[in-house]
Design an enzyme around this catalytic site. Structure first.
Site, PDB file in Angstrom:
ATOM      1  N   SER A 175      46.955  38.797  33.105  1.00  0.00           N
ATOM      2  CA  SER A 175      46.042  39.879  33.320  1.00  0.00           C
ATOM      3  C   SER A 175      46.624  41.147  33.210  1.00  0.00           C
ATOM      4  O   SER A 175      46.206  42.280  33.913  1.00  0.00           O
ATOM      5  CB  SER A 175      45.478  39.880  34.747  1.00  0.00           C
ATOM      6  N   SER A 181      39.478  42.822  37.155  1.00  0.00           N
ATOM      7  CA  SER A 181      40.103  42.164  36.043  1.00  0.00           C
ATOM      8  C   SER A 181      39.359  41.145  35.196  1.00  0.00           C
ATOM      9  O   SER A 181      39.348  40.727  34.129  1.00  0.00           O
ATOM     10  CB  SER A 181      41.577  41.520  35.862  1.00  0.00           C
ATOM     11  N   LYS A 189      37.880  41.712  31.626  1.00  0.00           N
ATOM     12  CA  LYS A 189      38.583  41.436  30.740  1.00  0.00           C
ATOM     13  C   LYS A 189      38.093  40.448  30.045  1.00  0.00           C
ATOM     14  O   LYS A 189      38.285  40.534  28.578  1.00  0.00           O
ATOM     15  CB  LYS A 189      40.199  41.329  31.133  1.00  0.00           C
ATOM     16  N   LYS A 237      39.748  33.547  34.543  1.00  0.00           N
ATOM     17  CA  LYS A 237      40.181  34.661  34.903  1.00  0.00           C
ATOM     18  C   LYS A 237      40.211  35.293  36.227  1.00  0.00           C
ATOM     19  O   LYS A 237      39.099  35.305  37.147  1.00  0.00           O
ATOM     20  CB  LYS A 237      39.410  35.820  33.871  1.00  0.00           C
TER      21      LYS A 237
END
Length: 302
Positions: A114, A54, A57, A235
């Site tokens: 997320s 992720s 992202k 993140k």
């Protein structure tokens, strides 16, 4: 002669400590970058293209922010979840097919929790389809200077095997990124859209339409299990292929660093390794350098 030797020793030490600092991490790849200068202070296998989960992202975030800034989209407009978005695997906020939420809510759900369903809904909303959005992701990667090794294959960082059952999914390839490119992406986000930190620093997102709160995945934020002084983002990522990953940013005394950790064995390791890397940037490295130099100077005088 002794001064020349000392100068050469200092120069060699500065190079050696960047490659082989006085700490050990267990991750597959890692990097430490200064946000202001872009200088890399530490790297470990940082140019290897690996699955980022992720953390990819961040590029989805970047495209959303750009579209809002340039007036193509607004934070208040509704974003509707497709069947694909609603049924995707992994972290999500439980969107139903046809359910709409404001773009801002979808964005914050993707950043803080997320949420894969929110990320896909955003990609389809902005790009028309996830496949078209992926083309924009890779174009942006080129524009901000990421290496040719880094490839975005979908909006979430999920493995292609997770997406094969959805006709509208971008599932032809695998997303791979280098630790250095992830640091560059995070740096670009922070420098171009500093307001992102007002979102990444949040530990909780309440969605009134769902009457439900969703927790951050960043355990280095204040009050979390691996809280780190100065951390305010950025993140996380996990898939079976990628392992446990983290791109983090922390600021102290006017200095801001980005640490990237890829392929850790568990969630604890990724945050522990990130803390070691941050400590090195915020003075641990210079302290070790001082001890090393003291030993070197003593050796010269013997």
């Amino acid at each position: 002669m002794m001064l020349l030797v000392l100068f050469a020793t200092i120069l060699a030490a500065s190079v050696v400590l960047t490659r082989f600092p006085f700490f050990k991490i267990d991750a597959s790849s890692a990097v430490l970058m200064d946000v202001k200068s872009g200088k890399v202070y530490y790297e470990h296998n940082a140019s290897a293209a690996l699955p980022p989960a992720s953390m990819s992202k961040m590029m989805t975030e970047l495209l959303v922010l750009q579209n809002v800034k340039e007036g193509r989209n607004s934070w208040e407009e509704p974003v509707t979840a497709s069947r694909y978005a609603a049924n995707v695997t992994g972290a999500k906020i439980g969107l139903r097919p046809g359910e709409s939420l404001p773009l801002r809510t979808m964005f914050e759900a993707m950043v803080i929790h997320s949420a894969n369903d929110a990320a896909i809904a955003l990609a389809e909303h902005i790009g028309g389809s996830e496949k078209a959005f992926v083309e924009q992701m890779n174009m942006m990667a080129h524009n901000i200077g990421l290496s040719s090794q880094s490839v975005f294959a979908n909006a979430t960082g999920l493995s292609s095997a997770d997406l094969k059952g959805f006709r509208s999914a971008a599932s032809d390839r695998e997303t791979v990124l280098t630790a250095t490119d992830l640091a560059i992406t995070a740096r670009y986000l922070i420098r171009t859209y500093p307001e992102i930190l007002k979102i990444t620093e949040k530990t909780e997102l309440y969605i009134p339409e769902k009457q439900q709160s969703f927790h951050t995945t960043n355990a280095m934020l204040p009050g979390e299990a691996f809280a780190y002084n100065g951390n305010d983002g950025f993140k996380t990522g996990y898939t079976e292929r990628a392992g446990y990953c983290f791109t983090g940013t922390s600021e102290r005394d006017g200095k801001r660093f980005i640490a990237v950790v890829m392929g850790s064995a568990n969630t604890q390791k990724r945050f522990e390794d990130a803390a070691k890397i941050f400590n090195y940037g915020f003075g641990g490295g210079s302290a070790d350098m001082g001890k090393w130099m003291n030993r070197a100077v003593k050796a010269i005088h013997l």
